[in-house]
Write a protein that holds these residues in place. Sequence first.
Motif, PDB file in Angstrom:
ATOM      1  N   PRO A 216       9.828   4.537  -7.165  1.00 10.37           N
ATOM      2  CA  PRO A 216       9.865   4.454  -8.634  1.00 10.37           C
ATOM      3  C   PRO A 216       8.505   4.730  -9.295  1.00 10.37           C
ATOM      4  O   PRO A 216       8.441   5.150 -10.451  1.00 10.37           O
ATOM      5  CB  PRO A 216      10.340   3.016  -8.900  1.00 10.37           C
ATOM      6  CG  PRO A 216      11.139   2.666  -7.683  1.00 10.37           C
ATOM      7  CD  PRO A 216      10.442   3.340  -6.539  1.00 10.37           C
ATOM      8  N   PHE A 217       7.447   4.491  -8.558  1.00 11.42           N
ATOM      9  CA  PHE A 217       6.120   4.718  -9.151  1.00 11.42           C
ATOM     10  C   PHE A 217       5.767   6.197  -9.265  1.00 11.42           C
ATOM     11  O   PHE A 217       4.747   6.530  -9.862  1.00 11.42           O
ATOM     12  CB  PHE A 217       5.051   4.003  -8.295  1.00 11.42           C
ATOM     13  CG  PHE A 217       4.686   2.652  -8.851  1.00 11.42           C
ATOM     14  CD1 PHE A 217       5.685   1.715  -9.143  1.00 11.42           C
ATOM     15  CD2 PHE A 217       3.367   2.309  -9.100  1.00 11.42           C
ATOM     16  CE1 PHE A 217       5.362   0.469  -9.634  1.00 11.42           C
ATOM     17  CE2 PHE A 217       3.033   1.069  -9.601  1.00 11.42           C
ATOM     18  CZ  PHE A 217       4.027   0.133  -9.878  1.00 11.42           C
ATOM     19  N   ARG A 218       6.637   7.056  -8.716  1.00 18.35           N
ATOM     20  CA  ARG A 218       6.320   8.476  -8.764  1.00 18.35           C
ATOM     21  C   ARG A 218       6.435   9.053 -10.174  1.00 18.35           C
ATOM     22  O   ARG A 218       5.845  10.070 -10.472  1.00 18.35           O
ATOM     23  CB  ARG A 218       7.246   9.247  -7.830  1.00 18.35           C
ATOM     24  CG  ARG A 218       7.030   8.886  -6.369  1.00 18.35           C
ATOM     25  CD  ARG A 218       7.926   9.699  -5.466  1.00 18.35           C
ATOM     26  NE  ARG A 218       7.699   9.332  -4.055  1.00 18.35           N
ATOM     27  CZ  ARG A 218       8.327   9.893  -3.018  1.00 18.35           C
ATOM     28  NH1 ARG A 218       9.237  10.848  -3.252  1.00 18.35           N
ATOM     29  NH2 ARG A 218       8.063   9.503  -1.798  1.00 18.35           N
ATOM     30  N   ASN A 219       7.228   8.414 -11.032  1.00 15.62           N
ATOM     31  CA  ASN A 219       7.355   8.874 -12.418  1.00 15.62           C
ATOM     32  C   ASN A 219       6.544   8.033 -13.398  1.00 15.62           C
ATOM     33  O   ASN A 219       6.738   8.109 -14.611  1.00 15.62           O
ATOM     34  CB  ASN A 219       8.828   8.844 -12.837  1.00 15.62           C
ATOM     35  CG  ASN A 219       9.632   9.899 -12.097  1.00 15.62           C
ATOM     36  OD1 ASN A 219       9.120  10.977 -11.787  1.00 15.62           O
ATOM     37  ND2 ASN A 219      10.886   9.592 -11.812  1.00 15.62           N
ATOM     38  N   LEU A 220       5.672   7.193 -12.888  1.00 14.45           N
ATOM     39  CA  LEU A 220       4.820   6.384 -13.746  1.00 14.45           C
ATOM     40  C   LEU A 220       3.739   7.267 -14.364  1.00 14.45           C
ATOM     41  O   LEU A 220       3.153   8.133 -13.710  1.00 14.45           O
ATOM     42  CB  LEU A 220       4.169   5.259 -12.938  1.00 14.45           C
ATOM     43  CG  LEU A 220       3.243   4.325 -13.710  1.00 14.45           C
ATOM     44  CD1 LEU A 220       4.042   3.493 -14.718  1.00 14.45           C
ATOM     45  CD2 LEU A 220       2.490   3.395 -12.749  1.00 14.45           C
ATOM     46  N   PHE A 221       3.494   7.029 -15.676  1.00 15.33           N
ATOM     47  CA  PHE A 221       2.448   7.810 -16.339  1.00 15.33           C
ATOM     48  C   PHE A 221       1.074   7.357 -15.851  1.00 15.33           C
ATOM     49  O   PHE A 221       0.773   6.154 -15.838  1.00 15.33           O
ATOM     50  CB  PHE A 221       2.544   7.642 -17.854  1.00 15.33           C
ATOM     51  CG  PHE A 221       1.351   8.217 -18.580  1.00 15.33           C
ATOM     52  CD1 PHE A 221       1.205   9.605 -18.715  1.00 15.33           C
ATOM     53  CD2 PHE A 221       0.358   7.376 -19.096  1.00 15.33           C
ATOM     54  CE1 PHE A 221       0.113  10.136 -19.377  1.00 15.33           C
ATOM     55  CE2 PHE A 221      -0.739   7.921 -19.761  1.00 15.33           C
ATOM     56  CZ  PHE A 221      -0.868   9.299 -19.898  1.00 15.33           C
ATOM     57  N   ILE A 222       0.288   8.291 -15.468  1.00 16.95           N
ATOM     58  CA  ILE A 222      -1.088   8.042 -15.005  1.00 16.95           C
ATOM     59  C   ILE A 222      -2.016   8.897 -15.856  1.00 16.95           C
ATOM     60  O   ILE A 222      -1.837  10.119 -15.931  1.00 16.95           O
ATOM     61  CB  ILE A 222      -1.241   8.389 -13.515  1.00 16.95           C
ATOM     62  CG1 ILE A 222      -0.223   7.584 -12.680  1.00 16.95           C
ATOM     63  CG2 ILE A 222      -2.668   8.125 -13.043  1.00 16.95           C
ATOM     64  CD1 ILE A 222      -0.184   8.001 -11.226  1.00 16.95           C
TER      65      ILE A 222
END
Length: 1110
Positions: A157-163
């Motif tokens: 799920p963290f792959r689509n987190l905005f960074i």
Amino acid sequence: MADGENEVAPLPRHRFRDFLLREQTRQNDAKVQVDFYVKENSFKERLQFYFIKNQRSSLRVRVFYLSLEVLSCILYITRVLKDSSEAEYKWASIIWVHRDPILWHAQVSVAVICLFIRILLTYLRYKGNIWPQVLQIAFILEMIDTVPFVIGIFYCPFRNLFIPVFLNCWLAKRALENLVNDLHRAIHRTQSAMFNQLLILISTIICLIFTFICGVEHLQRAGNKVTVFDSFYFCIVTFSTVGFGDVLPDVWPSKLLVVIMIFVALIVLPIQFEELAYLWMERQKSGGEYSKQRAETERHVVLCVSSVKIDMLMDFLNEFYAHPMLQEYYVIILCPAEQDAAVRRVLRIPMWSHRVIYLQGSALKDQDLVRAKLDNAEACFILTCRCEADRNAADHQTILRAFAVKDFAPSCTLFVQILKPENKFHVKFADHIVCEEEFKYAMLALNCICPATSTFITLLVHTSQGLEGQHSPEDWHRIYGQCSGNEVYSIVLEESILFSEYEGKSFPYASFNAYNKYGISLIGVCPDDTKNILLNPGSQHIMKPLDVCFYISLTKEENSCFKAKKGNKTQPPTSSAITSMGTMAIDMQEINIPSSLGSSLSIETNASEKRKPNMVPVLVLPDSPSFQTDNLLIDESQSPYQPCTRNEGSNGYIKGYPPDLPYIGSSPILCHLRKEKAPKCCMQLEKTCNHKDKEDVKAYGLKNKLIIVSAEITGNGLYNFILPLRASYRSENELCPIVLLLEHEPGAEFLETICWFPMIYYLLGSIDSLDDLLRCGVSFAANMVVVDKESTMSAKEDYMADAKTIVNVQTLFRLFSGLNIITELTHPANMRFMQFNVKDGHTRAFSKLEKKEREKGSNLSFIFRLPFAAGRVFSIGMLDTLLYQCFVKDYMITITKLLLGLKTTPKSGFLCSMSITEEVLCIDTYGRLYEMLSSTVGDIPIGIYRTESQILEPPETPQSQMSDKLSVFEEGKDPEEQQQGPDIQTHSLRRRSMQWASNMLGPWQAEREADRLSQQRGVLLSCSERQELAELVKKRMTNLGLSTWGFDETNNDQSSHSYALINPSPDTRLELNDIVYIIRKDPVSLKLNNSDNSMRSDLQIRDRNAKNNL
């Protein structure tokens, strides 16, 4: 017991066989090569060496890290452009974004590598406390931009987190700064602070804009979405304070970001701009540096000075850029002082701004020499500041600069200016050296025997086109200005159009024919076999193809166009001073050639040339030992043509080299010397001794008039004043007594040097005192030389350095109007105050003419000042152009030294003069005089010193005016009045003339009468003033016990002006009392050549007799 313990055991004895065996064993042993610094103590230190200490490897790491940070920003923009997803909840689109799998893998790869490099560098810089490394902004930003990607590898799920990957631009900025520092350190160059600050400013602006664009674009996902381009547009409009309002942030996070970015920009950017402005101002003061690319593609010269004066700078620039071939050169000024306002204004003129670069720095620092790119320079000029109070200290600074320049760039051509002659030998390695005091005193000395030599030499070393004074109504202004454009040029004989036809001819023959045909004066040659410049080598020299010819002309041969002149070739030219076609004829009945020359003159002709019967070709001196020069134009009791160094003259003098040279590097010159040196007590005028009992100058029984030199102290330069006046080629009758008026006691070394010269005296006194002047014989002196005082050369106001000298000379001019006063000034601009007279109309006219010439851009606007034209004032600053001209004409220093007598070369002539008397006046023109001198005695004329008298018309009286009006009125009177008696007619005419004059002239006549009366009053006052001053001088001489007999009360009813003409046209008419400058051939070489010819003829006779006997 103690003695036994302290005994040293004897050394074992070795046999020679054991030594040989040991050597053989050592040669058989294996050699081990040791490499140092290859093993470090630990694995960490080896990593530190590769990533941090080693310059090249660490540079590669930083380049790789910078490329990764830039790549991460590019990937972020790519992700933004491809993201088109819309969330149901508007705030969720800020936290979650859509990433393409391929793009995600690329970002993860870059993030992992960047994180690894950051952690590794933090570990290598760890020195016991980890917190300073962890709390750095760069480390925190790296963690924010990379750790979420690493977590996304294990948690999907963290792959689509905005960074906020766009913040990596600040990491890229930091990496770029470190990269530039490492780059300059690796190539061993110090980067410019200006470049570094400019790089920081540009990178900061780019990072601010990039952060603003990406932040506004992402935060607006929760409101009205904007594209990347719209965000860029909004950023530019906001930062430029325009604010159109068409694009607005409508959510509070984006508004907050705009406020934060504006505050950051208002704080960071002014600081950066302030640093940049400060560095720019410092660079403007120091001048920056001359780029290497320009140095490799352009030509430049370096000018090293301790301080830049505006007069010196303009003289250098005007003279340097006067040559067409130097127009594309650049001038780099290297000076340790900050440029003043006047120099700054000049360097901003468009004519100089793109060709002159000012660098503040020292020639003793290699860094500053690198900035000036001295190793690529065509030449380096090192000038000495003559305004220093201690001239020796100024020379020492010049010597150190010369050492530094030659050490840094040995192949660079070096031009050095030295003040004191004793310091000259320290810079013997320089290519060209000009010693100021040598040239100064030599020119002042020659001014006493060859009038206006200083003016002649000054005009000769200045670059001019001869256009000065051409619009003046005065004839002598036009002739004088045109002749001032003559310069010395050189060309190889076989390459010359002018001189190639004279190959195989004698030098005087070539000189006259070239002058007669083209109007140029051939003054010297440089033979290919000797490489020595010879002025007028005489008829013994035969012109060869490889000889370098030196000639005086308005322009060099390459820039001249020669056209055949139609018409009668026997007539001399009448208007052109440049070309003169045809053949000059001399009527043999008008010239009285000595009878002794009649049988010895031979005619040099060309078989291909056909001359008319009434034309006399040039006569050439034969190689005959019977030729004598005692009965030529100049009457000499003893011929100077005596080569022996110990010949005794009629006055008991001998010819030899001075036994005591004052300084190292002084040129030995054959001079008139005493048999025994004079006692030092006899050289001082004011004291009696065992050898003399009188203090008066007249007690010495001197025949010629005195030459008085007023100087502050004695120096080695005064030796160069005496040397030309005591040279052996001058006859003993020409030797004038020299009196040195010194303010301080002369040194014992100086007296020991000059005591061998005849008629040299000194007196302790000052030019300020009339008594001292009278004691040294000023009342019956011919010349008074006033040398500039070293103590007054430096003043708070530059041009006030000559104030005392000018006032003293003005006093001398008033008291002794018949005295020829030759003055040296520090600044050439002060020449206008010499012999200053407010009521002199000529002086005011010359002042206006000088201003006009200066406005036209002339480099010689001062030449029309009467004191300079007459050779009565001189400034050593005028000779600075001699050093500048040597960049193009490397022979100018040598030729000037030969003319001034500072250097002697075998077979080379010398400068002297002859006066035009009534017997010589029958020659009529300068061209015919040129032919006669070159064909008979082998002398080469090069100019004329002319004095023109102006009789002051007495002011018209009212009676004379009325008589004029009466004569006019008498023409119109009635016949009845003419028949009346004379008394009645006179009374009637007088009454009517007064009425007619008053009615016709009106106020104009009253004004004119006032001017005439004022002028008449001035004449009467000046006459009474002269009488009063003359009585004052006589009374003072009587009180001092000096004889007033011979005191010359000069009548100033006539005023005159003098000027020098360089290489005048052949048709110039000779006038009575003209003085002609001539280059006379070397008498010593002539005598030696005659002796060689006699010996050769004797040997030929003996050989012939021996053959006849056989």
